[in-house]
Structure formats: C-alpha cells, structure tokens
Enzyme design. Structure first.
Site, PDB file in Angstrom:
ATOM      1  N   HIS A 298      43.822 -43.127  32.151  1.00 12.60           N
ATOM      2  CA  HIS A 298      42.612 -43.007  31.329  1.00 12.60           C
ATOM      3  C   HIS A 298      42.514 -44.130  30.308  1.00 12.60           C
ATOM      4  O   HIS A 298      41.794 -44.003  29.320  1.00 12.60           O
ATOM      5  CB  HIS A 298      42.576 -41.629  30.660  1.00 12.60           C
ATOM      6  CG  HIS A 298      42.575 -40.512  31.661  1.00 12.60           C
ATOM      7  ND1 HIS A 298      41.516 -40.259  32.483  1.00 12.60           N
ATOM      8  CD2 HIS A 298      43.538 -39.626  32.006  1.00 12.60           C
ATOM      9  CE1 HIS A 298      41.805 -39.248  33.289  1.00 12.60           C
ATOM     10  NE2 HIS A 298      43.038 -38.849  33.011  1.00 12.60           N
TER      11      HIS A 298
ATOM     12  N   GLU B 154      60.475 -48.614  14.839  1.00  9.12           N
ATOM     13  CA  GLU B 154      61.098 -48.595  13.511  1.00  9.12           C
ATOM     14  C   GLU B 154      62.229 -49.599  13.363  1.00  9.12           C
ATOM     15  O   GLU B 154      62.318 -50.288  12.355  1.00  9.12           O
ATOM     16  CB  GLU B 154      61.747 -47.219  13.270  1.00  9.12           C
ATOM     17  CG  GLU B 154      60.884 -46.178  12.680  1.00  9.12           C
ATOM     18  CD  GLU B 154      61.701 -44.936  12.442  1.00  9.12           C
ATOM     19  OE1 GLU B 154      61.815 -44.556  11.284  1.00  9.12           O
ATOM     20  OE2 GLU B 154      62.232 -44.345  13.407  1.00  9.12           O
TER      21      GLU B 154
ATOM     22  N   ASN C 247      59.080 -43.487 -10.537  1.00  8.86           N
ATOM     23  CA  ASN C 247      58.879 -43.249  -9.094  1.00  8.86           C
ATOM     24  C   ASN C 247      57.490 -42.682  -8.915  1.00  8.86           C
ATOM     25  O   ASN C 247      57.041 -41.904  -9.749  1.00  8.86           O
ATOM     26  CB  ASN C 247      59.827 -42.155  -8.577  1.00  8.86           C
ATOM     27  CG  ASN C 247      61.229 -42.622  -8.442  1.00  8.86           C
ATOM     28  OD1 ASN C 247      61.531 -43.770  -8.723  1.00  8.86           O
ATOM     29  ND2 ASN C 247      62.099 -41.722  -8.017  1.00  8.86           N
ATOM     30  N   GLY C 248      56.874 -43.000  -7.799  1.00 12.10           N
ATOM     31  CA  GLY C 248      55.597 -42.357  -7.513  1.00 12.10           C
ATOM     32  C   GLY C 248      54.431 -43.292  -7.747  1.00 12.10           C
ATOM     33  O   GLY C 248      54.579 -44.521  -7.748  1.00 12.10           O
TER      34      GLY C 248
ATOM     35  N   ARG D 203      67.633 -44.118   0.666  1.00  6.06           N
ATOM     36  CA  ARG D 203      66.243 -43.651   0.575  1.00  6.06           C
ATOM     37  C   ARG D 203      65.255 -44.743   0.964  1.00  6.06           C
ATOM     38  O   ARG D 203      64.109 -44.441   1.286  1.00  6.06           O
ATOM     39  CB  ARG D 203      65.950 -43.211  -0.864  1.00  6.06           C
ATOM     40  CG  ARG D 203      66.768 -42.023  -1.311  1.00  6.06           C
ATOM     41  CD  ARG D 203      66.787 -41.930  -2.818  1.00  6.06           C
ATOM     42  NE  ARG D 203      65.499 -41.682  -3.401  1.00  6.06           N
ATOM     43  CZ  ARG D 203      65.018 -40.484  -3.712  1.00  6.06           C
ATOM     44  NH1 ARG D 203      65.728 -39.415  -3.478  1.00  6.06           N
ATOM     45  NH2 ARG D 203      63.835 -40.354  -4.262  1.00  6.06           N
TER      46      ARG D 203
ATOM     47  N   GLU E 184      58.966 -39.883  20.296  1.00  2.71           N
ATOM     48  CA  GLU E 184      60.088 -40.152  19.400  1.00  2.71           C
ATOM     49  C   GLU E 184      60.815 -41.435  19.829  1.00  2.71           C
ATOM     50  O   GLU E 184      61.227 -42.245  18.983  1.00  2.71           O
ATOM     51  CB  GLU E 184      61.038 -38.940  19.394  1.00  2.71           C
ATOM     52  CG  GLU E 184      62.319 -39.109  18.603  1.00  2.71           C
ATOM     53  CD  GLU E 184      62.103 -39.409  17.130  1.00  2.71           C
ATOM     54  OE1 GLU E 184      60.965 -39.320  16.634  1.00  2.71           O
ATOM     55  OE2 GLU E 184      63.095 -39.774  16.478  1.00  2.71           O
TER      56      GLU E 184
ATOM     57  N   LYS F 275      61.283 -44.645  17.430  1.00  2.00           N
ATOM     58  CA  LYS F 275      62.597 -45.233  17.118  1.00  2.00           C
ATOM     59  C   LYS F 275      62.584 -46.721  17.437  1.00  2.00           C
ATOM     60  O   LYS F 275      63.073 -47.534  16.661  1.00  2.00           O
ATOM     61  CB  LYS F 275      63.723 -44.566  17.937  1.00  2.00           C
ATOM     62  CG  LYS F 275      64.125 -43.190  17.515  1.00  2.00           C
ATOM     63  CD  LYS F 275      65.022 -43.143  16.297  1.00  2.00           C
ATOM     64  CE  LYS F 275      64.268 -42.815  15.058  1.00  2.00           C
ATOM     65  NZ  LYS F 275      63.814 -41.508  14.817  1.00  2.00           N
TER      66      LYS F 275
ATOM     67  N   CYS G 232      61.626 -45.012  -3.855  1.00  2.00           N
ATOM     68  CA  CYS G 232      62.170 -45.334  -5.181  1.00  2.00           C
ATOM     69  C   CYS G 232      63.218 -44.326  -5.639  1.00  2.00           C
ATOM     70  O   CYS G 232      63.110 -43.139  -5.361  1.00  2.00           O
ATOM     71  CB  CYS G 232      61.073 -45.317  -6.236  1.00  2.00           C
ATOM     72  SG  CYS G 232      59.752 -46.466  -5.922  1.00  2.00           S
TER      73      CYS G 232
ATOM     74  N   LYS H 224      63.903 -43.500   3.441  1.00  2.00           N
ATOM     75  CA  LYS H 224      64.510 -42.291   4.006  1.00  2.00           C
ATOM     76  C   LYS H 224      63.849 -41.034   3.448  1.00  2.00           C
ATOM     77  O   LYS H 224      63.765 -40.016   4.123  1.00  2.00           O
ATOM     78  CB  LYS H 224      66.003 -42.288   3.662  1.00  2.00           C
ATOM     79  CG  LYS H 224      66.792 -41.154   4.286  1.00  2.00           C
ATOM     80  CD  LYS H 224      66.980 -41.390   5.761  1.00  2.00           C
ATOM     81  CE  LYS H 224      67.677 -40.257   6.468  1.00  2.00           C
ATOM     82  NZ  LYS H 224      67.408 -40.315   7.917  1.00  2.00           N
TER      83      LYS H 224
ATOM     84  N   TRP I  45      60.550 -49.204  -4.205  1.00  4.53           N
ATOM     85  CA  TRP I  45      59.906 -49.326  -2.890  1.00  4.53           C
ATOM     86  C   TRP I  45      58.447 -49.641  -3.201  1.00  4.53           C
ATOM     87  O   TRP I  45      57.714 -48.789  -3.721  1.00  4.53           O
ATOM     88  CB  TRP I  45      60.049 -48.016  -2.127  1.00  4.53           C
ATOM     89  CG  TRP I  45      59.634 -48.066  -0.702  1.00  4.53           C
ATOM     90  CD1 TRP I  45      60.366 -48.531   0.352  1.00  4.53           C
ATOM     91  CD2 TRP I  45      58.397 -47.619  -0.149  1.00  4.53           C
ATOM     92  NE1 TRP I  45      59.657 -48.391   1.525  1.00  4.53           N
ATOM     93  CE2 TRP I  45      58.449 -47.834   1.241  1.00  4.53           C
ATOM     94  CE3 TRP I  45      57.242 -47.048  -0.687  1.00  4.53           C
ATOM     95  CZ2 TRP I  45      57.411 -47.511   2.094  1.00  4.53           C
ATOM     96  CZ3 TRP I  45      56.203 -46.732   0.158  1.00  4.53           C
ATOM     97  CH2 TRP I  45      56.293 -46.966   1.541  1.00  4.53           C
TER      98      TRP I  45
HETATM   99  C1  F6R Z   1      61.728 -41.722  11.479  1.00  2.00           C
HETATM  100  C2  F6R Z   1      61.808 -40.915  10.284  1.00  2.00           C
HETATM  101  C3  F6R Z   1      60.543 -40.523   9.633  1.00  2.00           C
HETATM  102  C4  F6R Z   1      60.687 -39.127   9.028  1.00  2.00           C
HETATM  103  C5  F6R Z   1      59.445 -38.781   8.198  1.00  2.00           C
HETATM  104  C6  F6R Z   1      59.541 -37.382   7.639  1.00  2.00           C
HETATM  105  O1  F6R Z   1      62.995 -42.034  11.978  1.00  2.00           O
HETATM  106  O2  F6R Z   1      62.866 -40.587   9.829  1.00  2.00           O
HETATM  107  O3  F6R Z   1      59.458 -40.586  10.499  1.00  2.00           O
HETATM  108  O4  F6R Z   1      60.846 -38.220  10.062  1.00  2.00           O
HETATM  109  O5  F6R Z   1      59.320 -39.693   7.152  1.00  2.00           O
HETATM  110  O6  F6R Z   1      60.678 -37.259   6.850  1.00  2.00           O
HETATM  111  P1  F6R Z   1      61.334 -35.873   6.569  1.00  2.00           P
HETATM  112  O7  F6R Z   1      61.906 -35.373   7.841  1.00  2.00           O
HETATM  113  O8  F6R Z   1      62.375 -36.149   5.537  1.00  2.00           O
HETATM  114  O9  F6R Z   1      60.248 -34.982   6.048  1.00  2.00           O
END
Ligand code: F6R
Length: 609
Positions: A505, A489, A100-101, A27, A482, A486, A2, A604, A75
């Site tokens: 296993h 996501e 927000n929150g 965000r 990772e 990706k 948000c 974000k 959000w």
């Molecule tokens: C994945 C991604 C998230 C962030 C996570 C932590 O591509 O970006 O998994 O890594 O939400 O966010 P930060 O790094 O902002 O603490």
C-alpha cells in the site's frame, strides 16, 4: 534529561557534586556545570560542553572548593549546546541557579527584565528565572520567599535550585513538575533529580511535591508548600544499590543489559508465580478488587514502552479484554469518550516520563476503575501516582536505549493478561500452559543471545546503509517497530517498520537492491501471509535479513539471509524475537562508531513534554 544536584555540607562539596552528575549522566545531556561558594563567599563556576568527564578535566585544572554548591547536566531545549547556555546561570555575580524543565512564558519575562536593565548572556529560559529571583531579592525578599514569588510568575514545568553568595550555608530548591528529592544526614543536606545521585551519602530521601520550596541549611531543612505553610514529606528509604554501575566484560552498557535479559526476566518473575498460576498481588494489594472491576484496558506510554503496550494489546484481546493503546503525548491533549470500568495501564522504565504522567492524570480525571504502572524504578512518580504497580525488578538500566526494561515490561504485561483471563472464562489449563511457557523465558532468551556472532556478521551489510525497513505481522509488528526504533536511535540509520501486509500500500515503492528489509518470522498462524509479503520484496530486488523459526520454511539464497531462532511457543515469541533485533542494532552501531550508550540528542528520563 537535565539533572540537578546540590549540597550544603560541612566539608568540601565538589566531590559529591561531580559524582552526582556522573550518576545522572545516564539520563542524557549535552553539557554540564557547577557553581560552588568558595571560602571567601564568592561564586565560582565551571561549565563545559560535552561529557561530565570534560567538566571533571576542567576542575582538575582549576579546582573549585567550598561547602555549598549546585550542579547540573543540561539537555538543550531553549538555545543551542554551548557553554554560555550551560547551567548554572548567574545574575549580578551573586546569585546562581540551575533549572530542569521548560518555562513557557520566558519571552514575556525576558522583555520586562530587559526593561529593568538586566543583561543576558545566554539564550536559555533559565536565565530569565535567575533574573526573576534576583529582582525579588532586590525588593527585600528573603531567598526562599523570592523563589516562591518567582514560581508564582512562571508558567511551565520545572525544578530549580539556587544559591546566593551572601548566604554560603544555604541552598533553596523548588519543584513544579520534574522530580526533585531531598536527602539529609545528621549534619548535611542534599538535593538531586533522582535517587542515584544521593546514594553515595544517604538512602533516606523525601520527594518534594509540586509547589514545594525547600530551604536547606545543613541539617536544618524546611519545606513549605505553595501557600507558604510548613509541611513534612514522607521519609522514604531507597532499595537501590549504591554501587556505581560496572561494565564488567562488556564494551557498552547496552550490550551488558541485552545480555542481562535472562537474569532480568528471572528477577521479574521471582515471587510472581505459584505453581501454574500468576499471583495477583504482584500488582499490588488492591489488584483483585481493581481487576474484578476492569471491563477494558487503556494502555498509555511513549517510545519503547509504547511498543510493549502494542504487544500487550494482542495478549489482552486474545483473552477477551478490549484494549486500546495510546501514545501519551497525544492522549493527554485529546478529548476522550471515557468508558466505565477502564483500567489505565501506564508503562515506563523510568517512571518519570512527563507525557505519561500527564496522560495518567488526565485519565484519572476522566474516571477510571483503577490505574496500574509497569515500571522499573520503585521510587518514581508514576509508581507514587498509580493505584497498582508491577515492578520489573531488572536493576538499573544505564544505556539510554531501553532493552532489558522492554523485555521485562512485556513479561509483566503477559502476567497481567493471564490475571485478567480468569475473569473472561479462560480455564486454569490455559493459564497453566502459558505459565509453563513463561517459565522457559530465561532459557529461551539465553538461547537467542547465542545468535550474537552470526548477527554481528549480518550487521556488516548495514554499515554503509542510510535506510532500512522492518517488517512483522500480528504481535510481531510492534517488535519490528521496536527493532526500527533501536536501529535509528543508536546507529542513526533511518529505519521504518511496517505491518508486512501494508507494504504493497505504499512502502514497496522504496524497495530496491540498496534497501535492507529486516523481518521477524516466527512459525505462527501468519507465517504463510508473511512469506508472501517477503516474496513481494524479493521480486523488487530487495535484500532480506530474516530472523525465522527453523520450521518457517524460509530458506537462504543470494538475496535472502536467514538466521534461525530456536522454536518458541507463540505466547512468548514476541519477547524472544526482540533479542536478535537488539543485537542487530547494537552491532550496526559498533560499525558506525556511534556513542551507543548515550546516543545524540536523546535522554534516558524524559521529564519535559
Ligand atoms: C527507546 C527509549 C524511549 C523510551 C521512552 C519512554 O529506547 O528508551 O523510547 O521508551 O522515552 O520512556 P519511559 O519508558 O521511561 O517512560
């Protein structure tokens, strides 16, 4: 997650509010809305589900004009993604609020408000907040006092902004958790969840602290703390560029940011190395003292940043520094056996992740030798709350999926391992060797980007897949994690990563000719072990997609596709092998036709727990 913007201007505020929402889009959100007090002193509202562009379209059809207003990107947490649940929420046609929150005790308050005869039009916790402020106004409290009284009754973590039709030149905002910034010019004032939204009007800003309530009346802004005492908060100047992000020749910000990685890492390294050495003050003025007192490291982060921490553990332990790596949302609620001399290292591209912030607070409560954050946003909460900060300097990252910030954070963590290695008896020759390798990073990243066309072809094989496995060993297991993150996501393909030795296993049961198995295979000490694991996959009919060093001895066949990654030293290999996995998920997402830069349900900046 948000986003809030608000303004008390002396000309129409709608342009600023809409541009502010656009600047908060990165965000992550699922609906947007705005309220403006028009020249007749009435609240006018527009809300839409979907992108800010939808709201803009609605406002083009039916413009809102007025000098005071609030706006919000939502959000969803409580209640589905619907227009009635979008903010601002209005009570009695006179009071509008954005939040927000999360308000944890919303059910109890809702019950009482029902009994007081108030009606609800949404399923959100925020509507409870606007009703509560309204009830206090009814008792005769002034708007700012009504907000303060409400804050005392709310449990949870939130930031809010409210306007009242009867006071068209006034906006009240408050913070109890998620960040909220105040910006002023000579005769106007603004609030926003982050600096990006303020940059079109000012670089100067103040950060509200928890419990603060700010009363905006044009140029006159009064901040009071939770006890009602007038306080002043430090005026900061943002170093960020005000230019709105530009895609240039790229189709998506994610693609642009993947391609920016050589430059991003060069910027991360700028001024951090002298000759063969890492400059310790890259981590902050107190770095030498804190590093001298460091006996072990505890890394805390979420998501992609957590994966950077898992890679860093290999580097730190290599140089003899004991290291644990924790998921922030777990760490914050666990009992800990604290150890003397712990350097707590948080990693966060946004610097605002609620779980990481709370975990840092918890770690500090236990007692630590010092705290360091590896972060990309200088004005963020984690930077403010940490003793030391290593800024990655890679510029704003717009794509929700982290790419260049991951690679730059790993680079910073490798420098940290070198700085601590000196205290573990590693000689200057070791540091000089690794620094030399680090200096080759931009060129090696550039070379990895040259694989894009071949990877785009490889991606075709994933277009009809529902699942994928990712394998790696040693420091490349987190890189496989990772890669899997990706892919899920941005392409919504279910992907899991395993340490390749774990396959037999359990996960091997999943392998057949429909299961793509991706592996990263640098030519390191574990290559022969990895090759045995890959044979186990082949023997079960699995399809292998390999990113391998030419000297690994891995060869193509009907069921094995191999793309070569130019040879790199094992110290920097995890950073380089990240690139092909990013490109693979990007090209699979293109084939799937997903919203690459704003994947569904994700944000974000994750400012709620
Ligand atoms: C994945 C991604 C998230 C962030 C996570 C932590 O591509 O970006 O998994 O890594 O939400 O966010 P930060 O790094 O902002 O603490």
């Amino acid at each position: 997650m948000c986003g809030i913007v608000g303004a008390v201007r002396n000309s129409d505020a709608s342009g600023f509010l809409l541009e502010g929402l656009r600047r908060l889009e990165y965000r992550g959100y699922d609906s947007a809305g705005v309220v403006i007090i028009n020249q007749d002193g009435d609240l006018e509202r527009a809300r839409t589900v979907g992108k800010v562009a939808e709201l803009e379209h609605a406002l083009n059809q039916a413009p809102l004009m007025g000098m005071t207003g609030i706006a919000h990107t939502r959000w969803a947490t409580h209640g589905g993604v619907t227009e009635p649940n979008a903010h601002p929420h209005i009570c009695n046609g006179t009071l509008a609020l954005v939040c927000n929150g999360i308000v944890e005790n919303h059910e109890t308050l809702r019950q009482k408000q029902h009994e007081a005869g108030l009606a609800f039009t949404s399923q959100t916790d925020t509507e409870v907040v606007v009703h509560q402020v309204y009830l206090h106004l009814q008792k005769g409290l002034d708007l700012a006092d009504a907000v303060r009284a409400t804050m005392k009754e709310l449990e949870g973590s939130f930031a809010l902004a409210v306007v009242h039709a009867g006071e068209p030149d006034r906006l009240v905002a408050a913070r109890q958790g998620p960040p909220l910034l105040l910006g002023r010019t000579d005769d106007e004032s603004f609030i926003a969840s982050d600096i990006n939204a303020l940059l079109p009007v000012t670089r100067q800003y103040q950060v509200l602290e928890n419990g603060d309530v700010v009363d905006l009346r044009g140029a006159n802004c009064l901040i009071k703390d939770r006890t009602g005492v007038v306080v002043d908060r430090l005026v900061r100047t943002s170093s960020q560029s005000g230019d709105s992000a530009d895609l240039g020749e790229y189709r998506h910000f994610m693609q642009k940011e993947i391609h920016e990685q050589p430059r991003a890492v060069a910027d991360t390294l700028e001024g951090r190395l002298r000759g063969d050495q890492v400059l310790e003050d890259s981590f902050g003025r107190e770095a030498t003292r804190i590093f001298d007192a460091t006996r072990q490291v505890c890394i805390i982060a979420c998501g992609t940043s957590y994966h950077a921490g898992l890679v860093a553990r290999h580097w730190l332990e290599y140089v003899g520094v004991p290291c644990e790596v924790e998921v922030a949302s777990e760490y914050r609620y666990r009992r800990h056996a604290s150890r003397e001399g712990t350097l707590v290292v948080t990693i966060s591209q946004s610097g605002e992740t609620a779980d990481t912030l709370a975990a840092l607070e918890e770690a500090k409560r236990q007692g630590v030798a010092g705290s360091l954050v590896v972060c990309n946003v200088p004005e963020s909460s984690l930077v403010r709350e940490s003793d030391l900060a290593f800024m990655t300097h890679c510029g704003p990252e717009i794509g929700v999926a982290s790419t260049k910030t991951f690679v730059s954070a790993m680079t910073g963590l490798l420098l940290l391992a070198l700085a601590l290695s000196r205290r573990r008896g590693f000689d200057s020759g070791f540091e000089a060797h690794v620094v030399h390798q680090i200096r080759t990073l931009p060129a090696a990243l550039e070379s990895a980007l040259g694989m894009e066309t071949a990877i785009a072809n490889m991606a075709q094989a994933f277009g009809d897949k529902q699942n994928a496995l990712f394998l790696g060993r040693g420091a490349h297991f987190p890189i496989a994690m990772e890669g899997a993150l990706k892919l899920k996501e941005i392409s919504y393909i279910h992907a899991e990563a395993y340490a390749a030795g774990e396959l037999k296993h359990g996960p091997l049961a999943l392998v057949d000719e429909r299961m793509p198995v991706v592996a990263v295979a640098p030519n390191d000490l574990l290559i022969e072990k990895l090759k045995s694991n890959l044979e186990e996959v082949r023997a079960r009919g699995g399809r292998l997609y390999l990113f391998a060093d030419p000297a690994s001895g891995l060869i193509e066949s009907e069921d094995v596709q191999v793309l070569h990654v130019a040879p790199v030293d094992s110290a920097i290999a995890p950073i380089i092998y990240t690139v092909p996995l990013q490109l693979l998920s990007y090209h699979v997402a293109l084939i799937k036709g997903t919203d690459v830069d704003k994947p569904r349900n994700l944000a974000k900046s994750v400012t709620v727990e």
